[in-house]
Design a protein around this motif. Structure first.
Motif, PDB file in Angstrom:
ATOM      1  N   ARG A   1       0.874  -1.192   0.111  1.00 38.54           N
ATOM      2  CA  ARG A   1      -0.067   0.089  -0.223  1.00 38.54           C
ATOM      3  C   ARG A   1       0.871   1.169  -0.087  1.00 38.54           C
ATOM      4  NH1 ARG A   1      -2.663  -3.083   3.514  1.00 38.54           N
ATOM      5  NH2 ARG A   1      -1.487  -2.128   5.390  1.00 38.54           N
TER       6      ARG A   1
ATOM      7  N   TYR B   1       2.279   1.756  -3.219  1.00 35.74           N
ATOM      8  CA  TYR B   1       1.099   2.277  -4.153  1.00 35.74           C
ATOM      9  C   TYR B   1       0.848   3.797  -3.720  1.00 35.74           C
ATOM     10  CZ  TYR B   1      -3.597   2.308  -6.134  1.00 35.74           C
ATOM     11  OH  TYR B   1      -4.668   2.784  -6.806  1.00 35.74           O
ATOM     12  N   GLU B   2       0.987   4.199  -2.651  1.00 39.79           N
ATOM     13  CA  GLU B   2       0.865   5.521  -2.291  1.00 39.79           C
ATOM     14  C   GLU B   2       1.903   6.377  -2.779  1.00 39.79           C
ATOM     15  OE1 GLU B   2      -0.303   6.019   1.771  1.00 39.79           O
ATOM     16  OE2 GLU B   2      -2.434   5.340   1.294  1.00 39.79           O
TER      17      GLU B   2
ATOM     18  N   ALA C   1       1.416   6.836  -6.657  1.00 39.69           N
ATOM     19  CA  ALA C   1       0.568   7.651  -6.780  1.00 39.69           C
ATOM     20  C   ALA C   1       0.691   8.974  -6.674  1.00 39.69           C
ATOM     21  CB  ALA C   1      -0.793   7.147  -5.960  1.00 39.69           C
TER      22      ALA C   1
ATOM     23  N   SER D   1       0.770  12.280  -9.359  1.00 39.90           N
ATOM     24  CA  SER D   1      -0.183  13.285  -9.399  1.00 39.90           C
ATOM     25  C   SER D   1      -0.458  13.552  -7.821  1.00 39.90           C
ATOM     26  CB  SER D   1      -1.470  13.056 -10.262  1.00 39.90           C
ATOM     27  OG  SER D   1      -2.322  13.991 -10.109  1.00 39.90           O
TER      28      SER D   1
ATOM     29  N   PRO E   1      -2.321  16.337  -6.872  1.00 44.32           N
ATOM     30  CA  PRO E   1      -3.849  16.417  -6.537  1.00 44.32           C
ATOM     31  C   PRO E   1      -4.710  15.302  -6.680  1.00 44.32           C
ATOM     32  CG  PRO E   1      -3.108  17.882  -8.661  1.00 44.32           C
ATOM     33  CD  PRO E   1      -1.931  17.048  -8.080  1.00 44.32           C
ATOM     34  N   ALA E   2      -4.346  14.241  -7.205  1.00 46.66           N
ATOM     35  CA  ALA E   2      -5.059  12.934  -7.507  1.00 46.66           C
ATOM     36  C   ALA E   2      -4.791  12.304  -6.080  1.00 46.66           C
ATOM     37  CB  ALA E   2      -4.519  12.170  -8.706  1.00 46.66           C
ATOM     38  N   ALA E   3      -3.564  12.356  -5.559  1.00 46.63           N
ATOM     39  CA  ALA E   3      -3.153  11.709  -4.460  1.00 46.63           C
ATOM     40  C   ALA E   3      -4.055  12.263  -3.137  1.00 46.63           C
ATOM     41  CB  ALA E   3      -1.854  11.968  -3.928  1.00 46.63           C
ATOM     42  N   LEU E   4      -4.364  13.754  -3.150  1.00 43.34           N
ATOM     43  CA  LEU E   4      -5.104  14.294  -2.168  1.00 43.34           C
ATOM     44  C   LEU E   4      -6.563  13.924  -2.361  1.00 43.34           C
ATOM     45  CD1 LEU E   4      -4.102  18.219  -2.038  1.00 43.34           C
ATOM     46  CD2 LEU E   4      -4.389  16.568   0.002  1.00 43.34           C
ATOM     47  N   TYR E   5      -7.144  13.665  -3.478  1.00 41.77           N
ATOM     48  CA  TYR E   5      -8.448  13.006  -3.909  1.00 41.77           C
ATOM     49  C   TYR E   5      -8.641  11.978  -3.271  1.00 41.77           C
ATOM     50  CZ  TYR E   5     -11.730  10.485  -6.695  1.00 41.77           C
ATOM     51  OH  TYR E   5     -12.785   9.489  -6.973  1.00 41.77           O
ATOM     52  N   ALA E   6      -7.671  10.911  -3.412  1.00 39.62           N
ATOM     53  CA  ALA E   6      -7.768   9.614  -2.867  1.00 39.62           C
ATOM     54  C   ALA E   6      -7.483   9.380  -1.401  1.00 39.62           C
ATOM     55  CB  ALA E   6      -6.563   8.602  -3.687  1.00 39.62           C
ATOM     56  N   GLY E   7      -7.102  10.531  -0.684  1.00 38.21           N
ATOM     57  CA  GLY E   7      -6.958  10.678   0.738  1.00 38.21           C
ATOM     58  C   GLY E   7      -5.575  10.050   1.184  1.00 38.21           C
ATOM     59  N   ILE E   8      -4.674  10.452   0.316  1.00 38.71           N
ATOM     60  CA  ILE E   8      -3.173  10.164   0.669  1.00 38.71           C
ATOM     61  C   ILE E   8      -2.552  11.383   1.166  1.00 38.71           C
ATOM     62  CG2 ILE E   8      -1.021   9.458  -0.292  1.00 38.71           C
ATOM     63  CD1 ILE E   8      -2.718   7.744  -2.508  1.00 38.71           C
TER      64      ILE E   8
ATOM     65  N   ILE F   1     -11.252  17.141  -0.048  1.00 36.06           N
ATOM     66  CA  ILE F   1      -9.751  17.396  -0.667  1.00 36.06           C
ATOM     67  C   ILE F   1      -9.578  18.734  -0.150  1.00 36.06           C
ATOM     68  CG2 ILE F   1      -8.531  17.982  -2.856  1.00 36.06           C
ATOM     69  CD1 ILE F   1     -10.843  15.933  -4.116  1.00 36.06           C
TER      70      ILE F   1
ATOM     71  N   GLY G   1      -9.705  12.487   2.070  1.00 33.47           N
ATOM     72  CA  GLY G   1     -10.773  11.553   1.141  1.00 33.47           C
ATOM     73  C   GLY G   1     -10.976  10.185   1.730  1.00 33.47           C
ATOM     74  N   GLN G   2      -9.713   9.584   2.636  1.00 35.80           N
ATOM     75  CA  GLN G   2     -10.029   8.429   3.231  1.00 35.80           C
ATOM     76  C   GLN G   2     -11.552   8.491   4.079  1.00 35.80           C
ATOM     77  OE1 GLN G   2      -8.673   5.301   2.652  1.00 35.80           O
ATOM     78  NE2 GLN G   2      -7.514   6.377   0.931  1.00 35.80           N
TER      79      GLN G   2
ATOM     80  N   ARG H   1     -14.718   8.507   2.367  1.00 40.93           N
ATOM     81  CA  ARG H   1     -15.044   7.156   1.761  1.00 40.93           C
ATOM     82  C   ARG H   1     -15.528   6.242   2.898  1.00 40.93           C
ATOM     83  NH1 ARG H   1     -11.027   9.135  -1.250  1.00 40.93           N
ATOM     84  NH2 ARG H   1     -11.282   9.086  -3.519  1.00 40.93           N
TER      85      ARG H   1
ATOM     86  N   HIS I   1      -6.775  14.634 -13.761  1.00 40.37           N
ATOM     87  CA  HIS I   1      -5.778  15.221 -12.786  1.00 40.37           C
ATOM     88  C   HIS I   1      -6.433  14.697 -11.469  1.00 40.37           C
ATOM     89  CE1 HIS I   1      -4.818  17.789 -16.136  1.00 40.37           C
ATOM     90  NE2 HIS I   1      -3.733  17.325 -15.707  1.00 40.37           N
ATOM     91  N   LEU I   2      -7.626  14.429 -11.206  1.00 44.44           N
ATOM     92  CA  LEU I   2      -7.939  13.981  -9.635  1.00 44.44           C
ATOM     93  C   LEU I   2      -8.323  12.653  -9.970  1.00 44.44           C
ATOM     94  CD1 LEU I   2      -9.963  17.017  -8.299  1.00 44.44           C
ATOM     95  CD2 LEU I   2      -7.524  16.430  -7.872  1.00 44.44           C
TER      96      LEU I   2
ATOM     97  N   MET J   1      -0.414  -5.799  -0.890  1.00 46.37           N
ATOM     98  CA  MET J   1      -1.752  -5.838  -1.465  1.00 46.37           C
ATOM     99  C   MET J   1      -1.752  -7.191  -2.443  1.00 46.37           C
ATOM    100  SD  MET J   1      -1.535  -1.880  -2.815  1.00 46.37           S
ATOM    101  CE  MET J   1      -3.247  -1.778  -3.229  1.00 46.37           C
TER     102      MET J   1
END
Lengths: 363, 525
Positions: A223, A226-227, A230, A234, A236-243, B318, B341-342, B345, B358-359, B388
């Motif tokens: 994990r 992966y983080e 990720a 990107s 911003p994408a990491a922030l979106y995913a909660g990383i 975010i 985000g976690q 969810r 991008h997101l 994983m």
């Protein structure tokens, strides 16, 4: 631009880059009035032509694997850790302290102890630039470069004023106790026939191979990896995913610094058996080239480390047996870095023309 | 062309643009296949097609950005080579790009003369441009303050500057690429008036769009492109949106969303006085309050950049904000450790972000890696404490790709190799199959082909019918109107009002989107 087939991308591009670097090196050698063939022969026989040569090539390669992996891990988090040199030097300090001040009964116990110390010291040296990057956005490239200088100065201070035994002239620690000396490849049962007696390559090589595998496992199977990947691709994408960017930046840099620090069990504990000034001999910087050429993959790092080990050892032989100055080693390395790292895209583009389907040009 | 028939006659008889057998390939992809088209002088000609149908490639060839592999371009009957954009301008072609090419801190005048200066000294050029701009403004309703700096102008005005730039360079043929994507309905109406004026003055206009409504409203002739080919050219008056959609997709398409009236249940999401201040200390959300019930789709209408993105970002964990958000009655942390985000969810909020490239996904990751994105802590995706379970994710992705009709259904392909629609389906599959209590969905069909739009809308309605709450943000009014059970209009970080889709129309929503309320009506609940 056409996309190259995978095999061409992974095999052909580095090979052609190397070839180009070789050609330019040959021209340079010609220009100083020496024979390129002679130089090549000396390098190959000196580095790969004997068990003795291999002993050195693998020794250098071991160091480069650690520093190459260090750059690789940080790179996947989109962090360019140029501080491998300083982190490795600090790692050396950690190793030296542990070897000197803890009475180890046997090297099998001393090795894990030194590994922990080396990794911790290396990680600690990476922690400050990491924190500045994660919290304040101070660019890690700048801070890690500065920390290389600070590390060098700190080591000199420690060696001259603190760790130098009374009466000794050169800035170095005392020799480590014999119980901490690592067996060379010659001393390992089963390998003794293969390797010469006087070689520096030691058991650390196996630690480096293990590290290659563990880094691969980390990046592509966990994990955290992966983080890291990720986040590196990107933010911003990491922030979106909660990383958490802070967490990933810190951890990736700590692992990176730890790997660089681990290098010193090879050179400090395994070879010189005491801490010298500039013990790393630029391995931290070569790690950048190794990672670049190895495409930031542990297998690539392994192969590139062997190549640079060959260049390092072969180059030393040049200085020893020919009238080509040893500085040429730096020229050859520089060209290899230039072609495999910086001009990589040029080669790829030229190859792209080759692989592109033929087009008809009609106005 | 046979013989010289005199300039007059040629000008009226020959089409302004004729393309003969244009083909263009990018590697193995045939972007344009043997395309022939005639655009009559003084008409508005629409080119419609799905994303990736080859519209932009064709226009780029016409404007000299790409060189055709084969084929011929005729301008006013004369075969013309267009190797670069300078040649296109000399041939009288002007282009208004989807993303404007203006220098933000230059004035209108400076932008207009940029690259078309008459000499080394700017003053004469600027004076001349000022005069020409005045004439153009009067002639075509193209009024813009020539001394205003671009970044101070609204998007609609910036677009006018682009048109003025083309006209200043004596363009007789104007190509507009998706011109209304960034405009409010009122601005779009104004643009159409300008285009009609231009047409009356004898200019030829090519309008590239994927919006059927615009094609029907303003074009004289329309050409449909599908997979690099020109499938049909028809008179607009003799066709219908349904027919065009079928020509675009190659099969019958349901344009309206089929849905039953909503059965709103308990309140799922409650937002009170939500405020967001961005990094530059600008307040982006100025006290938003709204409610969404189970089994209900709340649509947020508005021109892009009026706080919708920030609303989604705060709800999705975010961005940080102040105010109160309650999900199923429980207050959600808006700051601190549990505001990411976690944790969102974990509470049952799924988020299909506006900017999927991008997101929403990592473009370099494979489809299966993206399926785990954001849910990579899910125990089902772990082999043990440390590793994983990539095989499990891969298997899971296969199923999702099948159920959401992702093409090609190859989980190991990298995300960037999928089309926009299929990328969106991968994200939707990931988010919807989590069975969330609240689905945040931004621009669900932006850059998505018509065929996939239908599918995506259906899935969103299905989720609603399963008793979930949906917050839909879209700049496409059509989408808001047909999908929402309730519509809130956002302007400048505030909710201007709420309407029911059956009780309102585009004109009224358009006014609200422009920040105009008639005093009393519709303050948000």
């Amino acid at each position: 631009m056409t996309r190259l087939p995978r095999w061409a991308d992974l095999v052909l591009v580095p090979l052609i880059s190397l070839l180009l670097a070789g050609i330019i090196s040959a021209l340079v050698i010609l220009a100083i009035g020496q024979s390129p063939m002679e130089a090549l022969r000396t390098m190959v026989t000196g580095a790969l032509g004997s068990a003795y040569g291999w002993g050195y090539t693998l020794y250098y390669a071991t160091s480069f694997m650690f520093t190459g992996l260090a750059v690789t891990v940080a790179f996947h988090a989109s962090l360019f850790n140029i501080g491998g040199e300083g982190q490795a030097q600090l790692g050396g300090l950690g190793v030296a302290l542990v070897c000197l001040f803890i009475p180890w009964p046997h090297w099998t116990l001393a090795l894990p102890g030194a590994m922990i110390a080396g990794a911790l010291f290396g990680a600690a040296w990476a922690a400050i630039p990491a924190y500045l990057q994660a919290k304040r956005g101070s660019h890690v490239v700048i801070t890690t470069i500065m920390f290389n200088y600070i590390a060098a100065a700190l080591i000199v201070y420690m060696l001259v004023n603190v760790l130098r035994p009374a009466g000794q002239m050169d800035p170095a620690t005392a020799r480590f106790p014999a119980a901490t000396n690592l067996p060379t490849l010659h001393e390992i049962p089963g390998l003794s026939i293969l390797f010469d007696k006087q070689i520096p390559a030691n058991v650390t090589l196996f630690v480096a191979l293990l590290a290659c595998w563990l880094v691969w496992l980390l990046l592509w199977r966990t994990r955290l990896g992966y983080e890291i990947r990720a986040f590196g691709r990107s933010e911003p994408a990491a922030l979106y995913a909660g990383i958490s960017p802070f967490r990933v930046t810190m951890i990736a840099m700590l692992i990176s610094g730890g790997l660089a620090g681990l290098m010193s069990i090879n050179n400090v504990m395994g070879e010189s058996e005491r801490l010298l000034q500039n013990s790393t001999e630029g391995a931290g910087f070569i790690g950048i080239a190794v990672a670049l050429m190895g495409r930031n993959h542990p297998i690539g790092v392994f192969l590139a480390a062997i190549l640079f080990g060959f260049l390092f050892q072969g180059g030393a032989e040049l200085g020893l047996w020919t009238s080509i100055p040893i500085e040429l080693r730096t020229v050859v390395q520089g060209l290899v870095i230039l072609f495999t790292g910086a001009l990589d895209h040029m080669v790829r583009m030229l190859l792209g023309l080759f692989f592109a389907p033929r087009r008809t040009q009609v106005a | 062309m046979t013989g010289d028939t005199g300039k007059e006659r040629q000008a009226t008889a020959a089409p302004a643009i004729e393309l003969r057998g244009i083909s263009k390939a990018f590697g193995p992809v045939q972007a344009n296949k043997d395309i022939s088209i005639r655009v009559a002088k003084g008409t508005i000609h629409g080119i419609i097609g799905e994303n990736g149908a080859g519209k932009s490639t064709l226009m780029s060839i016409l404007y000299g950005f790409y060189k055709a592999d084969s084929g011929q371009i005729l301008i006013n009957g004369t075969p013309t080579a267009i190797p670069d954009s300078q040649a296109a301008i000399r041939a009288g072609i002007g282009m208004v790009f989807q993303h404007f090419k203006l220098v933000q801190n230059f004035s209108v005048l400076e932008n207009v003369i940029l690259g078309a200066e008459d000499g080394a000294l700017l003053r004469p050029s600027l004076a001349k441009a000022r005069k020409v701009l005045g004439e153009l403004a009067a002639e075509y309703e193209l009024d813009v303050d020539p001394d205003e700096v671009i970044e101070e102008l609204s998007v609609g005005h910036q677009q006018r500057v682009e048109i003025l730039k083309a006209l200043y360079r004596h363009a007789d043929i104007l190509i507009l690429d998706e011109p209304t994507g960034v405009l409010t309905p009122a601005e779009a109406d104004h643009l159409f008036r300008i285009l009609r004026n231009l047409k009356e003055q004898g200019k030829t206009i090519i309008l590239i769009t994927h919006k059927l409504r615009e094609i029907m409203e303003i074009t004289d002739t329309v050409s449909v492109m599908r997979r690099g080919e020109m499938t049909a050219t028809v008179k607009t008056a003799e066709t219908s949106p349904e027919e065009l959609a079928e020509l675009m997709v190659g099969r019958k398409v349901l344009l309206d969303v089929a849905k039953t009236p909503a059965q709103p249940g308990r309140v799922v999401l409650e937002v009170e006085n939500l405020r967001v201040v961005d990094e530059d200390k600008v307040e982006r959300l100025k006290g938003i309050s709204l409610k969404i019930c189970a089994g209900e789709i709340l649509g947020i209408a508005g021109v892009a950049g009026n706080g919708q993105s920030e609303l989604l970002a705060v709800l999705g964990g975010i961005a940080r904000g102040t105010g109160i958000i309650r999900l199923n009655g429980d207050q959600i942390d808006l700051t601190g450790q549990h505001s990411d985000g976690q944790s969102r969810r974990a509470r049952g909020i799924a988020h299909v972000p506006e900017d999927r490239q991008h997101l929403g996904m990592i473009m370099d990751f494979s489809a299966w890696e993206n399926t785990a994105f954001g849910y990579h802590h899910d125990p089902a995706y772990q082999k043990n404490r440390w590793l994983m379970d990539n095989d499990a994710i891969l298997e899971n992705t296969k199923g999702k790709m099948e159920r959401f009709d992702v093409r090609p259904p190859i989980p190991t392909l990298s995300a960037k190799s999928f089309s926009g629609g299929n990328q969106q389906k991968i994200i939707l599959a990931r988010e919807i199959e989590r069975n969330p209590d609240l689905l945040l969905v931004g621009q669900p069909t932006r850059g998505v082909d018509i065929g996939a739009i239908e599918f995506i809308h259906k899935r969103i309605v299905e989720l609603r019918d399963a008793g979930k709450a949906v917050l839909l943000v879209s700049v496409e009014l059509d989408e808001i109107m047909s999908l929402s059970d309730r519509i809130a209009v956002m302007f400048d970080g505030k909710i201007m009002g709420e309407r029911l889709p059956e009780g309102t129309n585009e004109r009224e929503l358009g006014l609200l989107m422009a920040g105009i309320t008639d005093g009393k009506t519709g303050e948000a609940a």
